[in-house]
Design a protein around this motif. Structure first.
Motif, PDB file in Angstrom:
ATOM      1  N   GLY A  43       2.297   5.158  -6.096  1.00 45.17           N
ATOM      2  CA  GLY A  43       2.800   3.803  -6.249  1.00 45.17           C
ATOM      3  C   GLY A  43       2.932   3.401  -7.704  1.00 45.17           C
ATOM      4  N   THR A  44       2.421   2.221  -8.048  1.00 46.70           N
ATOM      5  CA  THR A  44       2.546   1.721  -9.417  1.00 46.70           C
ATOM      6  C   THR A  44       1.676   2.482 -10.409  1.00 46.70           C
ATOM      7  OG1 THR A  44       0.989  -0.038  -8.786  1.00 46.70           O
ATOM      8  CG2 THR A  44       3.324  -0.616  -8.852  1.00 46.70           C
ATOM      9  N   LEU A  76      -4.917  -1.216  -6.231  1.00 45.43           N
ATOM     10  CA  LEU A  76      -4.433   0.103  -5.832  1.00 45.43           C
ATOM     11  C   LEU A  76      -3.873   0.892  -7.008  1.00 45.43           C
ATOM     12  CD1 LEU A  76      -2.664  -1.035  -2.560  1.00 45.43           C
ATOM     13  CD2 LEU A  76      -4.806   0.221  -2.722  1.00 45.43           C
ATOM     14  N   ALA A  77      -3.920   0.309  -8.207  1.00 46.95           N
ATOM     15  CA  ALA A  77      -3.364   0.975  -9.388  1.00 46.95           C
ATOM     16  C   ALA A  77      -4.393   1.038 -10.510  1.00 46.95           C
ATOM     17  CB  ALA A  77      -2.108   0.252  -9.852  1.00 46.95           C
ATOM     18  N   LEU A 114       0.849  -1.178   0.000  1.00 45.83           N
ATOM     19  CA  LEU A 114       0.000   0.000   0.000  1.00 45.83           C
ATOM     20  C   LEU A 114       0.894   1.241   0.000  1.00 45.83           C
ATOM     21  CD1 LEU A 114      -1.953  -2.340   1.182  1.00 45.83           C
ATOM     22  CD2 LEU A 114      -3.358  -0.418   1.930  1.00 45.83           C
ATOM     23  N   GLY A 115       0.948   1.982   1.111  1.00 48.31           N
ATOM     24  CA  GLY A 115       1.815   3.150   1.165  1.00 48.31           C
ATOM     25  C   GLY A 115       3.041   2.944   2.014  1.00 48.31           C
ATOM     26  N   ALA A 163       9.161   3.594  -2.441  1.00 47.54           N
ATOM     27  CA  ALA A 163      10.105   4.619  -2.903  1.00 47.54           C
ATOM     28  C   ALA A 163       9.383   5.550  -3.867  1.00 47.54           C
ATOM     29  CB  ALA A 163      11.307   3.962  -3.567  1.00 47.54           C
ATOM     30  N   GLU A 164       8.425   6.295  -3.352  1.00 47.57           N
ATOM     31  CA  GLU A 164       7.546   7.115  -4.175  1.00 47.57           C
ATOM     32  C   GLU A 164       8.319   8.176  -4.969  1.00 47.57           C
ATOM     33  OE1 GLU A 164       3.915   8.440  -5.783  1.00 47.57           O
ATOM     34  OE2 GLU A 164       4.310   6.646  -4.584  1.00 47.57           O
ATOM     35  N   GLU A 165       9.304   8.787  -4.344  1.00 48.21           N
ATOM     36  CA  GLU A 165      10.051   9.834  -5.036  1.00 48.21           C
ATOM     37  C   GLU A 165      10.792   9.265  -6.243  1.00 48.21           C
ATOM     38  OE1 GLU A 165      13.601  12.940  -3.973  1.00 48.21           O
ATOM     39  OE2 GLU A 165      11.957  12.758  -2.536  1.00 48.21           O
TER      40      GLU A 165
END
Length: 533
Positions: free
Chosen positions: A67-68, A87-88, A27-28, A32-34
């Motif tokens: 995320g993805t 989630l995508a 999930l969150g 490595a969102e950045e």
């Protein structure tokens, strides 16, 4: 080897075309969102990297844009093999248009597959997925026509018994997130709620000649870390990506740092739990009755009905002999829901996700409470695909195939259903528009016949009817007081179930205000209603 310290834009420049990427996140958590944003930004400007082959065990994102979802661009992807897709949503149109190969494998299989990759094993052998859509006799986990050119799972026999053989990837890029890195590249996860399969992913990429990127929020001095706190040794790390703005980074992830997720010394709120008496509570109360009085190790799935079972056990004072577990690795504590699912307040312990699935696959938990989206006459369950909407399996397949007692929970119909609980009875105020008990499910996420063959105890609990898996399919064993067997139950099913010779009304306490006193089931009198043939 000397680790290099770079920013996210520099990291994105180092991702080659056609890279095989092992991606971490739940999930969150641990995302490595950045770095993912930087990769997408580079692609939008340059058209590179392109043709990425991405493998991830868990759902990664917020269901909107993170995320993805960052990877949802035509040409950026060659393939995704994911354990969860819900989630995508930005990827769904690309899957439907066959812009890349899309696969859905069990979360547990994928979490363990990176260990196999690190050890250079050619396949992972497992019975998880047998009889489901992941079985190569069905679809082999393929989600679109583009995936039909490759077979990533096959069937083999060992000692005369059928197993699934999953192909093991050889990632040349790992994208991970930790909390801190020291000057030698050692990584700790002090502030991350989970550790997941980060060690295995780093080792897999390193041992296959690839590069390991780890996003962290701060770099500290060499020698300042305790050796046992280091989850990824520096010799496995090629690049450390220190986020340029810690505040922005925390806001970019669904799950923010919470000390209660990583510490035990948290006192739970003393406020009394008071769950409103409605259909949701009815379902949770009846489901909770399948828990034994002895100590039990329990898994609660994501969703309002499984999560309410946990609240009911607390409300009734029956949670003292329960140890909760959640698939990404937590034992004990208070499991969280929503965007923080997978985390727990004051967990007793947190282990790596592959080891948790070893525990699950070996039958380590006693009972699980999960959602019920679509049920058919064979006892099969679908929670993974509904038309173009791809939810994915997550840990559902591992958990349901290896737990002795499985309780599926959900309403009998969906879409506008309104009910009232009063006077010890259930009243249908407005009937649902969509039948959930169908002749054949759209996709088999749980196989009833396989579960029966394995000797599991399987129950399906709704607010008005309770079913049990038997050899011939599903058997109706209880209905709610106030409900008519024919008009409220059988008329809303696409098939006629086996009706127990001892069909009973559900325990009357379920429909009454106040505490039940205990969660031992005391079914009511025998149902005498005649039904149409």
């Amino acid at each position: 080897m000397t680790v290099k310290f770079i920013n996210s834009n520099q990291a994105a420049q180092l991702i080659p075309d056609n890279a095989i990427i092992a991606l971490e996140g739940f999930l969150g958590s641990d995302v490595a969102e950045e770095m993912l944003r930087a990769i997408r930004s580079r692609f939008d400007k340059e058209g590179h990297p392109q043709g990425l082959d991405v493998w991830h065990a868990s759902g990664i994102g917020d269901g909107i844009s993170k995320g993805t979802n960052n990877l949802a661009a035509k040409g950026l992807l060659h393939r995704i093999v994911g354990g969860h897709w819900g989630l995508a949503p930005k990827l769904e149109p690309l899957v439907e248009k066959n812009d890349f190969e899309a696969y859905n494998f069990p979360q547990g299989v994928l979490s363990q597959i990176f260990r196999d990759s690190a050890a250079h094993k050619p396949i992972q052998v497992s019975q998880v997925g047998m009889g489901t859509f992941i079985d190569p006799d069905v679809s082999g986990g393929k989600l679109n026509d583009a995936a039909k050119q490759d077979d990533l799972v096959s069937k083999i026999k060992i000692h005369g018994k059928d197993y699934l053989a999953y192909e093991v990837p050889k990632p040349n890029v790992a994208i991970l997130r930790g909390s801190f890195a020291d000057e030698d590249g050692n990584i700790t996860f002090d502030d991350e709620p989970l550790t997941l399969e980060s060690t295995a992913i780093a080792m897999a990429a390193h041992n296959n000649g690839g590069k390991v990127f780890v996003q962290v929020k701060r770099v500290v001095k060499a020698g300042s870390m305790k050796p046992k706190d280091i989850r990824i040794p520096g010799l496995l790390v090629d690049y450390v990506v220190e986020t340029h703005d810690e505040k922005m980074t925390m806001q970019s992830n669904t799950t923010q740092y919470n000390p209660d997720y990583v510490n035990q010394n948290v006192i739970e709120p003393a406020d009394a739990i008071d769950v409103p008496l409605d259909a949701k509570k009815v379902i949770a109360r009846r489901a909770a009755m399948f828990k034994k009085d002895t100590d039990e190790i329990v898994n609660y799935g994501i969703g309002k009905y499984p999560e309410t079972v946990s609240l009911i056990l607390k409300e009734e004072g029956s949670a003292e002999n329960v140890t909760t577990t959640v698939e990404p690795g937590t034992f004990g504590g208070v499991p969280m829901g929503g965007g923080d699912f997978g985390c727990a307040i004051a967990p007793e312990s947190t282990i790596d996700q592959p080891y948790m699935f070893d525990f699950y696959d070996g039958g380590g938990i006693d009972i699980t409470f999960l959602g019920l989206a679509e049920l058919d006459k064979h006892g099969n369950i679908n929670v993974s695909k509904f038309g173009p909407k791809i939810a994915g399996t997550g840990g559902f397949v591992n958990i349901t195939q290896n737990t002795p007692t499985v309780v599926f929970t959900g309403t009998f119909l969906a879409g506008g259903l309104r009910e009232k609980v009063s006077g010890g009875k259930l009243e249908i105020v407005s009937e649902g528009k969509h039948e959930k008990l169908v002749d054949e499910v759209e996709q088999i996420t749980f196989s009833g016949p396989v579960a029966y063959q394995n000797g599991q105890n399987i129950y399906y609990v709704t607010e008005r009817a309770v079913f049990k898996l038997v050899k011939e399919g599903i058997e109706l064993i209880e209905i709610a007081p106030g409900i008519d067997l024919q008009t409220d139950v059988l008329d809303h099913m696409a098939f006629k179930p086996i009706i127990s010779d001892d069909l009973r009304y559900m325990d009357a306490r379920i429909f009454e205000q106040g505490l039940m006193g205990d969660t031992k089931n005391n079914p009511g009198k025998k149902v005498q209603s005649r039904v149409n043939s």
